[in-house]
Write a protein that holds these residues in place. Sequence first.
Motif, PDB file in Angstrom:
ATOM      1  N   GLY A 203      53.352  41.326  44.519  1.00 36.22           N
ATOM      2  CA  GLY A 203      52.263  42.208  44.936  1.00 36.22           C
ATOM      3  C   GLY A 203      51.235  42.404  43.831  1.00 36.22           C
ATOM      4  N   ILE A 204      51.721  42.619  42.610  1.00 38.70           N
ATOM      5  CA  ILE A 204      50.795  42.786  41.484  1.00 38.70           C
ATOM      6  C   ILE A 204      49.989  41.502  41.278  1.00 38.70           C
ATOM      7  N   ALA A 205      50.700  40.355  41.291  1.00 39.15           N
ATOM      8  CA  ALA A 205      50.021  39.065  41.101  1.00 39.15           C
ATOM      9  C   ALA A 205      48.964  38.859  42.189  1.00 39.15           C
ATOM     10  N   PHE A 206      49.293  39.222  43.401  1.00 37.65           N
ATOM     11  CA  PHE A 206      48.366  39.043  44.519  1.00 37.65           C
ATOM     12  C   PHE A 206      47.111  39.894  44.340  1.00 37.65           C
ATOM     13  N   GLN A 207      47.295  41.141  43.864  1.00 34.12           N
ATOM     14  CA  GLN A 207      46.137  42.017  43.654  1.00 34.12           C
ATOM     15  C   GLN A 207      45.266  41.491  42.516  1.00 34.12           C
ATOM     16  N   LEU A 208      45.911  40.991  41.459  1.00 37.04           N
ATOM     17  CA  LEU A 208      45.149  40.426  40.334  1.00 37.04           C
ATOM     18  C   LEU A 208      44.354  39.210  40.825  1.00 37.04           C
ATOM     19  N   GLN A 209      44.991  38.386  41.629  1.00 36.50           N
ATOM     20  CA  GLN A 209      44.295  37.218  42.188  1.00 36.50           C
ATOM     21  C   GLN A 209      43.073  37.652  43.017  1.00 36.50           C
ATOM     22  N   ASP A 210      43.244  38.740  43.778  1.00 39.04           N
ATOM     23  CA  ASP A 210      42.149  39.255  44.595  1.00 39.04           C
ATOM     24  C   ASP A 210      40.979  39.668  43.707  1.00 39.04           C
ATOM     25  N   ASP A 211      41.298  40.307  42.584  1.00 38.47           N
ATOM     26  CA  ASP A 211      40.258  40.693  41.615  1.00 38.47           C
ATOM     27  C   ASP A 211      39.520  39.458  41.098  1.00 38.47           C
ATOM     28  N   ILE A 212      40.284  38.400  40.795  1.00 43.00           N
ATOM     29  CA  ILE A 212      39.700  37.180  40.221  1.00 43.00           C
ATOM     30  C   ILE A 212      38.836  36.466  41.264  1.00 43.00           C
ATOM     31  N   LEU A 213      39.380  36.362  42.496  1.00 39.06           N
ATOM     32  CA  LEU A 213      38.632  35.666  43.557  1.00 39.06           C
ATOM     33  C   LEU A 213      37.337  36.404  43.903  1.00 39.06           C
TER      34      LEU A 213
END
Lengths: 325, 325
Positions: A203-213
């Motif tokens: 979940g944390i990785a997914f949110q970080l990815q969302d920030d990057i995208l």
Amino acid sequence: MFQELVHAKIFQDYLSTAYFPHTPANLYEPIRYIMSLSGKRIRPLLVLMGAELFDSEVLESALPASAAIEYFHNFSLIHDDIMDRAPLRRGQATVHQKWNDSVAILSGDGLLVKAYEELAKCPAHKIGPLLRVFNKTALEVCEGQQYDMDFESRARVSETEYIEMIRLKTSVLLGGALQMGAILAGADERAQELIYSFGVNLGIAFQLQDDILDVYGNPETFGKQVGGDILSNKKTILFVKLDELVNAEDRVELGRLFVSTVEDEPEKVNKMKALYAKYDIQTLAIYQKEKFTTIAYDKLQEIPVEDKKKKVLFALADALMNRTQ
Amino acid sequence: MFQELVHAKIFQDYLSTAYFPHTPANLYEPIRYIMSLSGKRIRPLLVLMGAELFDSEVLESALPASAAIEYFHNFSLIHDDIMDRAPLRRGQATVHQKWNDSVAILSGDGLLVKAYEELAKCPAHKIGPLLRVFNKTALEVCEGQQYDMDFESRARVSETEYIEMIRLKTSVLLGGALQMGAILAGADERAQELIYSFGVNLGIAFQLQDDILDVYGNPETFGKQVGGDILSNKKTILFVKLDELVNAEDRVELGRLFVSTVEDEPEKVNKMKALYAKYDIQTLAIYQKEKFTTIAYDKLQEIPVEDKKKKVLFALADALMNRTQ
């Protein structure tokens, strides 16, 4: 991902049997409305997959718990949208926008109670343990939302604080969903911890990815306005990293960009991207994302269950993290 | 009422051991604040008394359920006060007034989850049955609040609709509290129904009495502004009765009074009282109150438990209904 589709269908069939009275209309129509906007239904799938990982026979009896998780998620969307004054959710008017704040508060409350109604339908000897995980998770989601609001009015937020906020606000619900599935399938405590940790780190990785995208994503596939977080001054992993590293001169520039007006919008995105580039922020953020992704995969790997049973969860994680299999 | 004071003390001691974290402060401070305003704590007492009626040994194990009821009640106060734009609660600033709407929404949500945390502490084999009664009651309270808001913008409300609204909004929680106590003490279904019905009917009678006292109460003992309901155009049992009975001419007068301004206030109360007198509304309202009081006492009488054990509940009912013993 055939199995995921089967789960999605079973869950949808279960949801469609859910009964919501017709009166008072202002209480139950908003509930029917938000549930009809559907979304990806990832969280209830995690309950079902968490259960099946440990016991392939338990799927049916995990349906009420998966509905509880989906109801909770939608309750939190209704209330968060009031607090964030969001006009749109899943491309449609939010509940408080379509009705009003009072209706949104009360129908959210009703939906939270409906979540607990589903928990009460679980096998009797599992209700206590499920309730404890659900309550802990629910309270943490409230804490995460409060931190998120607190951060908006704060000048600076550290990376550690930011990651703790997203862990609470969005990630523990993925972990909690998986753990509830594991409880229903009779998994022991160690296995429960591992699958919970897989969910939280993913979940944390997914949110970080969302920030990057949001900054570096392909405008054609991202689905949201690229640069939207920059324009709304959102504190993302990129922002808190930059804020940690900028020199005095660039901090002045950062301050200027923060208070810039609508006319400066395209320029604002480009100038922020230039600052991100100067400090190699994208690389640092990707590093963090990969770190949490790796922890998640390691935790899943560690669960003492044959590898072939984990395939569907690895595939779901790959899909969420845009990894090609 | 010595026993009632003992129960109140035991409950207060239990509540004082409740742990609320210190951060995020904007989530947990409003919870501590509303709980510190205390109020009469009638509802948790009902859980304890409902338990003791059937099993005098069960008091301690009923404390978490009584806290769940008190947390739920305070959650509903926080959210109702936002919806009603109420500035004061128990003589102090409401949560949304002292902080803001977002803080009040979220801390209310948190307190509702805390209520379920208490339920999860109940004896394992009782959690399911308790959860079902609690959820049903909680959803009905939401329905009652929605009807109450709906009624504000409606021209006419029938007496039946009004009584159904107060049953849902305020009375089922008294019945539910007593029933949860009975469940904890192992009472059978018939006894559970009787004590639930005692609580619900007593709750309706109490609310009707409150409506009557608002107009005919002694200003020195009532504690609120006499005539307050008339000035705020509240639909009470007196109003819905009058509305049912007025002739065409008096209906015009009623319409005028409804839209009258602040300057006309003392006159408005007097004119409404004159209309109530003309149609003998006070007598009709007292008749209704007595009807529900009688049903309540009959239900309590019917419970198959020795009379002396019921004394404390009869005494509480007498005190609530201002009856001399």
